[in-house]
Design an enzyme around this catalytic site. Structure first.
Site, short mmCIF file in Angstrom:
data_model
loop_
_atom_site.label_atom_id
_atom_site.label_comp_id
_atom_site.label_asym_id
_atom_site.label_seq_id
_atom_site.Cartn_x
_atom_site.Cartn_y
_atom_site.Cartn_z
N TYR A 176 21.35 23.02 7.96
CA TYR A 176 21.76 21.62 7.74
C TYR A 176 21.85 21.33 6.23
CZ TYR A 176 21.61 16.50 8.28
OH TYR A 176 21.88 15.14 8.24
N LYS A 182 25.13 20.22 4.08
CA LYS A 182 25.21 18.93 3.38
C LYS A 182 25.36 19.12 1.87
CE LYS A 182 25.01 16.29 6.99
NZ LYS A 182 26.13 15.43 7.35
N VAL A 206 36.16 17.96 15.57
CA VAL A 206 36.54 18.12 14.16
C VAL A 206 36.61 19.58 13.71
CG1 VAL A 206 35.75 15.84 13.42
CG2 VAL A 206 34.17 17.78 13.31
N ALA A 208 22.30 23.47 3.77
CA ALA A 208 23.44 24.17 3.18
C ALA A 208 24.74 23.44 3.48
CB ALA A 208 23.49 25.61 3.71
N ASN A 233 31.97 11.65 9.04
CA ASN A 233 30.59 11.34 9.43
C ASN A 233 30.04 12.28 10.49
OD1 ASN A 233 28.24 9.32 10.05
ND2 ASN A 233 29.35 9.54 11.99
P1 NAP Z 1 24.34 10.97 15.85
O1 NAP Z 1 23.78 9.71 16.38
O2 NAP Z 1 23.94 12.26 16.46
O3 NAP Z 1 25.94 10.85 15.84
C1 NAP Z 1 26.77 11.91 15.46
C2 NAP Z 1 28.07 11.80 16.21
O4 NAP Z 1 28.91 12.90 15.80
C3 NAP Z 1 27.88 11.92 17.73
O5 NAP Z 1 28.57 10.89 18.40
C4 NAP Z 1 28.46 13.29 18.04
O6 NAP Z 1 29.06 13.41 19.32
C5 NAP Z 1 29.54 13.41 16.96
N1 NAP Z 1 29.96 14.79 16.83
C6 NAP Z 1 29.18 15.91 16.86
N2 NAP Z 1 29.94 17.01 16.78
C7 NAP Z 1 31.23 16.60 16.69
C8 NAP Z 1 32.47 17.28 16.61
N3 NAP Z 1 32.55 18.60 16.57
N4 NAP Z 1 33.61 16.54 16.56
C9 NAP Z 1 33.55 15.20 16.61
N5 NAP Z 1 32.41 14.50 16.70
C10 NAP Z 1 31.26 15.20 16.73
O7 NAP Z 1 24.00 11.13 14.29
P2 NAP Z 1 23.76 10.04 13.14
O8 NAP Z 1 22.32 9.96 12.88
O9 NAP Z 1 24.54 8.81 13.41
O10 NAP Z 1 24.40 10.84 11.91
C11 NAP Z 1 25.71 10.62 11.44
C12 NAP Z 1 25.90 11.41 10.16
O11 NAP Z 1 24.92 11.00 9.20
C13 NAP Z 1 25.70 12.92 10.34
O12 NAP Z 1 26.62 13.62 9.53
C14 NAP Z 1 24.29 13.14 9.83
O13 NAP Z 1 24.08 14.45 9.37
C15 NAP Z 1 24.23 12.13 8.70
N6 NAP Z 1 22.87 11.75 8.34
C16 NAP Z 1 22.03 11.16 9.25
C17 NAP Z 1 20.74 10.83 8.85
C18 NAP Z 1 19.77 10.17 9.79
O14 NAP Z 1 18.60 10.00 9.38
N7 NAP Z 1 20.17 9.78 11.00
C19 NAP Z 1 20.31 11.10 7.54
C20 NAP Z 1 21.18 11.70 6.66
C21 NAP Z 1 22.46 12.02 7.07
P3 NAP Z 1 28.22 14.10 20.53
O15 NAP Z 1 27.22 13.09 20.93
O16 NAP Z 1 29.24 14.37 21.59
O17 NAP Z 1 27.61 15.36 19.97
#
Ligand code: NAP
Length: 244
Positions: free
Chosen positions: A153, A157, A62, A155, A88
């Protein structure tokens, strides 16, 4: 909520919250385009989804504007339109600010914030022509209240919230809604490595006394993407069990 014949693009869809969002849209009839870096995981998610709906997986970074433009063209060739975009994809690289390297600052801002801007820019070109569309950005409560060790992170978000609000004003007149979801602590790979002590402390601050699930975030994303939310734009919906 029915998403029959709707086309949804989800970034970071190979696992975690993005994968759940893809499944929940698919179960309600949407056609799904999965964007992610991780090609192997992407293919495995696509395989599981293919039993439920029409689905394509696109390996794409992305942060790469040209790759995004080429990939969105492929999505249009395949599905003819894009109704919903979920930004996401996101990462963390935590460290106290005084120890945080410039590289880790840039990387997090580049993926979490610039990635959402670049993806929205390409998709909006299509949505503006259609005069309809819904964009949902996945922010975080850390972008609202901050957290020690997560200045980059936080900043990124908080920036996503600003992006959401400004975009909603720019494209609202063309029938496009832009909203954000700010999850709290959700059980995924991103949070599993946190020390038990940190998890215990967090639990104390959550009114509902349990961590969130990927389903809790996905249901909010689906609501904001549905006709039920047609008159909601520029908003941030917090999904944190009462944590903040
Ligand atoms: P996750 O399991 O780490 O999944 C994130 C996905 O994004 C991974 O498959 C990753 O691929 C992909 N990604 C990373 N860099 C990318 C790029 N440059 N281009 C395309 N895809 C990319 O995280 P998650 O917990 O599901 O989080 C999803 C979203 O929710 C994030 O934005 C996170 O900040 C937000 N969020 C999560 C939480 C929580 O508690 N989990 C809380 C608040 C917000 P790779 O594996 O190849 O890196």
């Amino acid at each position: 909520m029915d998403f029959k014949d709707k086309v949804v693009v989800i970034t970071g869809a190979a696992r975690g919250i993005g994968r759940q969002i893809a499944f929940d849209f698919a179960k309600r009839g949407a056609k799904v385009a999965l964007f992610d870096l991780d090609q192997e995981q992407l293919e495995s998610t696509k395989k599981e989804l293919a039993d439920i709906t029409e689905c394509q997986a696109y390996p794409v970074d992305v942060t790469n504007a040209q790759q995004l433009a080429d990939t969105i063209d492929k999505v249009i060739d395949n599905f003819s339109k894009i109704d919903i975009l979920v930004n996401n994809a996101g990462i963390t690289k935590d460290s106290l600010a005084l120890r945080l390297s410039e590289t880790d600052w840039d990387k997090v801002l580049e993926i979490n914030l610039k990635g959402a801007f670049l993806t929205s820019k390409v998709v909006l070109k299509k949505m503006l022509k259609q005069r309809s569309g819904k964009i949902v950005n996945i922010s975080s409560i850390i972008g609202i209240v901050g957290n020690p060790g997560q200045s980059n992170y936080s900043a990124s978000k908080a920036g996503l919230i600003g992006l959401t609000k400004s975009l909603s004003k720019e494209v609202g007149p063309r029938g496009i809604n832009v909203n954000a979801v700010a999850p709290g602590y959700i059980e995924t790979k991103m949070t599993e490595s946190l020390p038990d002590k940190v998890k215990e402390e967090m639990l104390k601050r959550i009114s509902l006394k349990r961590f969130g699930s990927t389903e809790n975030v996905a249901s909010t994303v689906l609501f904001l993407s549905s006709e039920l939310a047609d008159y909601i734009t520029g908003q941030v919906v917090v999904v944190d069990g009462g944590m903040i």
